[in-house]
Design a protein around this motif. Structure first.
Motif, short mmCIF file in Angstrom:
data_model
loop_
_atom_site.label_atom_id
_atom_site.label_comp_id
_atom_site.label_asym_id
_atom_site.label_seq_id
_atom_site.Cartn_x
_atom_site.Cartn_y
_atom_site.Cartn_z
N GLU A 140 0.87 -1.18 0.00
CA GLU A 140 0.00 0.00 0.00
C GLU A 140 0.91 1.23 0.00
N MET A 141 0.70 2.13 -0.94
CA MET A 141 1.59 3.28 -1.10
C MET A 141 0.87 4.56 -0.69
N GLU A 142 1.42 5.27 0.27
CA GLU A 142 0.90 6.57 0.68
C GLU A 142 1.85 7.66 0.19
N PHE A 143 1.30 8.78 -0.22
CA PHE A 143 2.12 9.89 -0.71
C PHE A 143 1.31 11.18 -0.64
N TYR A 144 2.01 12.28 -0.78
CA TYR A 144 1.37 13.60 -0.76
C TYR A 144 1.46 14.26 -2.14
N GLN A 171 -9.42 14.56 6.29
CA GLN A 171 -10.56 14.22 5.43
C GLN A 171 -10.40 12.79 4.91
N ALA A 172 -9.97 11.88 5.79
CA ALA A 172 -9.71 10.50 5.37
C ALA A 172 -10.92 9.89 4.71
N TYR A 173 -10.70 9.25 3.56
CA TYR A 173 -11.70 8.53 2.78
C TYR A 173 -12.79 9.43 2.17
N SER A 174 -12.54 10.73 2.18
CA SER A 174 -13.51 11.66 1.58
C SER A 174 -13.43 11.59 0.07
N GLY A 201 -7.13 0.22 -5.74
CA GLY A 201 -7.97 1.29 -5.21
C GLY A 201 -7.14 2.52 -4.88
N ILE A 202 -7.77 3.70 -4.90
CA ILE A 202 -7.16 4.96 -4.49
C ILE A 202 -8.08 5.59 -3.45
N ALA A 203 -7.50 6.05 -2.35
CA ALA A 203 -8.30 6.67 -1.29
C ALA A 203 -7.57 7.89 -0.75
N GLN A 204 -8.35 8.85 -0.26
CA GLN A 204 -7.81 9.98 0.49
C GLN A 204 -7.39 9.49 1.87
N GLU A 205 -6.17 9.87 2.27
CA GLU A 205 -5.70 9.56 3.61
C GLU A 205 -5.91 10.77 4.53
N GLY A 206 -5.38 10.70 5.75
CA GLY A 206 -5.68 11.72 6.74
C GLY A 206 -4.98 13.04 6.55
N GLY A 207 -3.88 13.07 5.77
CA GLY A 207 -3.13 14.31 5.59
C GLY A 207 -3.70 15.19 4.49
N ALA A 208 -3.30 16.44 4.50
CA ALA A 208 -3.76 17.39 3.48
C ALA A 208 -3.08 17.09 2.16
N GLY A 209 -3.85 16.57 1.21
CA GLY A 209 -3.30 16.17 -0.08
C GLY A 209 -2.65 14.81 -0.07
N GLN A 210 -2.96 14.00 0.95
CA GLN A 210 -2.33 12.68 1.08
C GLN A 210 -3.25 11.60 0.51
N LEU A 211 -2.68 10.77 -0.36
CA LEU A 211 -3.43 9.69 -1.01
C LEU A 211 -2.79 8.35 -0.70
N GLU A 212 -3.58 7.30 -0.89
CA GLU A 212 -3.06 5.93 -0.78
C GLU A 212 -3.49 5.15 -2.00
N ILE A 213 -2.55 4.43 -2.59
CA ILE A 213 -2.83 3.53 -3.71
C ILE A 213 -2.50 2.11 -3.27
N ASN A 214 -3.45 1.21 -3.43
CA ASN A 214 -3.25 -0.20 -3.10
C ASN A 214 -3.04 -0.99 -4.39
N LEU A 215 -2.08 -1.92 -4.35
CA LEU A 215 -1.79 -2.76 -5.50
C LEU A 215 -2.24 -4.19 -5.22
N ARG A 216 -2.59 -4.90 -6.27
CA ARG A 216 -3.02 -6.29 -6.14
C ARG A 216 -1.86 -7.15 -5.64
N HIS A 217 -2.17 -8.17 -4.84
CA HIS A 217 -1.15 -9.05 -4.30
C HIS A 217 -0.49 -9.87 -5.41
N GLY A 218 0.74 -10.29 -5.15
CA GLY A 218 1.44 -11.09 -6.15
C GLY A 218 2.89 -11.35 -5.77
N ASP A 219 3.69 -11.65 -6.78
CA ASP A 219 5.10 -11.97 -6.62
C ASP A 219 5.86 -10.77 -6.05
N PRO A 220 6.71 -10.97 -5.04
CA PRO A 220 7.40 -9.84 -4.41
C PRO A 220 8.26 -9.02 -5.37
#
Length: 450
Positions: A140-144, A171-174, A201-220
Motif C-alpha cells: 500500500e503506497m501513501e504519498f502527498y 478528510q480521510a476517505y472523503s 484502489g485509491i483513497a484519500q488519507e488523513g493528511g492534506a493532499g495525502q493519497l493511498e494507492i493499493n496494489l493487487r497481491h502477487g510476486d514480491p
C-alpha cells in the motif's frame, strides 16, 4: 524469438500505437532512484547488455559517496546489466515512443552483484523457495500531492485543489477530497493502464493532499518493480498539473506521515496458504511469522526507515505505529492481522515508510518472517485495545537504528553480508552529511539563547 514477443502485453499494445524512439535502461540504486542510460531504439534492439560502474551503489541520496568500495579501492569497475524483458513498460509521459526496462546487475564473471537491491530481494526469495515456500505480498503506497517547492528553506504546503483552496487535512476517505485533485488522479489511472499496472484502489488519507494507492497481491519482485515504476509515474502525473508528488515519510509538520504497508502470505508447493490449516484455523507458521517480525524488525528499521526524516513519522497517536505489538484488525499495532477469509489470511507490516527502497523493504520484512518460520519463534500475546499505550519499540533515530542493524549478524546472512556492509557505510555517510546542516530550529532557539 523477437524481443517484441517476450515483453508484457501492455508494452506490445503501446508499440502498436507508438513508433519506438528510445529505450530507458534502468536499475534501482540503494535509495531506489532509477539509474541507467537512455538508448536509441535501433541500438537497444542489437544489444544484450550494457555497463555502469558499481559505484552507483555507493552513492548517497545527496550525490556524495560512501567509502564502500572494499579492499581494492575506489576503482569503479563496470557491472554487466542485463535486461529483464518481463519488466518492459511504456513511459507514457514521454513526447516520443519510449519504453522502460529494468536490468539485473552482475559482475564481469557473471555473479549477481550482492548489493544491488533487486538481487537482495531475490536472495531472500530464493531462501523461501529452498524450503518449498512462495511468498506473496501486497503493498500500500501513501504519498502527498503538494504545491511546487523550489526553495528548500520554505515549508512544504498542500497543493491547490480545483476549488482554488489548498487540499484539506483530516478528510480521510472523503470522495470530495479525492475529486479536488481529480485531474492528477485521472492521469495516474491513465498512465497505470498504459503501463499495464492494476490499481486495487485509491483513497484519500488523513493528511492534506495525502493519497493511498493499493496494489493487487502477487510476486514480491514484480510488486517491488511496480512500486519502483509507480513512484516515477505518480511524479510525472503531478508535474503535468503544476504540483509535486512526494514520498517523504513526513513532508508536512503536523500532518500524518506516509507509509508503505506490506501484506504477506506464504504459499506451499501446492499453492496453499501456510498460515491457514485444513479446517481454516491459524497455523503455527502464522504465529512464527509474526514472532519473526517482532524479534527481528528492530534490526532492519534502518532499511525500512532509511533517512533522518523517516523517524519524524513515528509519532504517538498520529497514524503510525511506534510498537511491535500484533493485533487483529487493529491499526494502532505495528503488526496487524486484517479481516479476511481463511485462504487469504495475511500479516500486515505497518512500520515501513514510503521513503523506503521497495526492493529492500520487502526483502527485510520477508527476512524477518523467514527467521521466525525457520527458528519457530513464538510471538508475544495478542494486543487488545490501543497499542499506543504500549512501550515504544522503534529506534528514536537513524543512528540508533544503524547500531541495531550493524549488530544483526544473523540478518546480514539472510540479506547478504556484502549488502549489509555497503548499506551501513552509505547510510552513515548520509547521516554525517546531515549533521553538517544547521536547521532553522537551531538558528531560532540557539543563536541568541545559549
Amino acid at each position: 524469438m523477437s524481443w517484441h514477443a517476450q515483453i508484457p502485453k501492455a508494452a506490445q499494445k503501446y508499440l502498436q500505437h507508438n513508433r519506438l524512439d528510445e529505450v530507458e535502461c534502468v536499475i534501482a540504486d540503494l535509495p531506489g532512484i532509477a539509474r541507467g542510460k537512455a538508448v536509441p531504439a535501433g541500438k537497444w534492439e542489437k544489444q544484450t547488455h550494457f555497463h555502469l560502474p558499481n559505484s552507483i551503489f555507493f552513492q548517497t541520496i545527496t550525490g556524495d559517496w560512501g567509502e564502500a568500495a572494499g579492499p581494492d579501492g575506489f576503482l569503479e569497475p563496470d557491472m554487466v546489466l542485463k535486461p529483464d524483458l518481463s519488466t518492459v513498460t511504456a513511459a507514457p509521459w514521454a513526447n516520443d515512443g519510449t519504453l522502460q526496462v529494468i536490468h539485473d546487475a552482475y559482475d564481469q564473471k557473471g555473479t549477481p552483484v550482492p548489493f544491488a537491491p533487486r538481487n537482495v530481494l531475490r536472495r531472500v526469495i530464493d531462501l523461501y523457495k529452498a524450503r518449498g515456500w512462495t511468498p506473496v505480498i501486497a503493498p500500500e503506497m501513501e504519498f502527498y500531492l503538494v504545491a511546487r517547492n523550489v526553495d528548500p528553506a520554505k515549508a512544504i504546503t498542500p497543493m491547490m485543489g480545483r476549488t482554488g483552496r489548498p487540499a484539506a487535512g483530516r478528510q480521510a476517505y472523503s470522495m470530495s477530497a479525492v475529486d479536488d485533485y481529480g485531474p492528477v488522479i485521472d492521469d495516474i489511472y491513465e498512465f497505470a493502464e498504459i503501463q499495464g499496472f492494476e490499481i486495487d484502489g485509491i483513497a484519500q488519507e488523513g493528511g492534506a493532499g495525502q493519497l493511498e494507492i493499493n496494489l493487487r497481491h502477487g510476486d514480491p519482485i514484480k510488486l517491488a518493480d511496480e512500486v519502483f515504476f509507480f513512484k516515477r509515474l505518480i511524479r510525472e502525473a503531478a508535474l503535468k498539473h503544476d504540483c509535486f508528488a512526494t514520498f517523504m515519510a513526513k513532508p508536512i509538520a503536523g500532518e500524518p506521515g506516509s507509509a508503505m504497508h506490506v501484506h504477506h502470505s506464504i504459499l506451499d508447493a501446492d499453492g496453499n496458504n501456510i498460515f491457514t490449516g485444513p479446517q481454516g484455523g491459524e497455523t503455527d507458521a502464522f504465529f512464527h511469522f509474526i514472532g519473526g517480525l517482532q524479534e527481528h524488525m528492530p534490526s532492519v528499521i534502518a532499511v525500512i526507515a532509511p533517512y533522518v526524516n523517516s523517524y519524524r513519522r513515528y509519532v504517538r497517536d498520529h497514524a503510525a505505529p511506534i510498537n511491535l505489538e500484533w493485533g487483529r484488525d487493529n491499526r494502532t499495532t505495528g503488526i496487524r492481522i486484517p479481516v479476511s477469509v481463511p485462504a487469504a489470511r495475511r500479516v500486515e507490516n505497518r512500520l515501513a515508510g514510503m521513503d523506503c527502497n521497495p526492493y529492500l523493504c520487502i526483502a527485510a520484512s520477508l527476512a524477518c518472517g523467514y527467521l521466525g518460520l525457520t527458528h519457530e519463534i513464538r510471538p508475544d500475546k495478542r494486543w487488545h485495545g490501543d497499542a499506543y499505550e504500549a512501550e515504544d519499540e522503534i529506534p528514536q533515530g537513524l543512528y540508533a537504528a544503524l547500531e541495531l542493524f550493524d549488530a544483526a549478524t544473523e540478518m546480514h546472512n539472510i540479506l547478504g553480508p556484502d549488502f549489509a556492509r555497503v548499506y551501513s557505510i552509505v547510510k552513515r555517510a548520509e547521516y554525517d552529511e546531515f549533521l553538517q546542516v544547521i536547521s532553522p530550529w537551531e538558528r531560532e532557539h540557539l543563536l541568541l539563547n545559549v
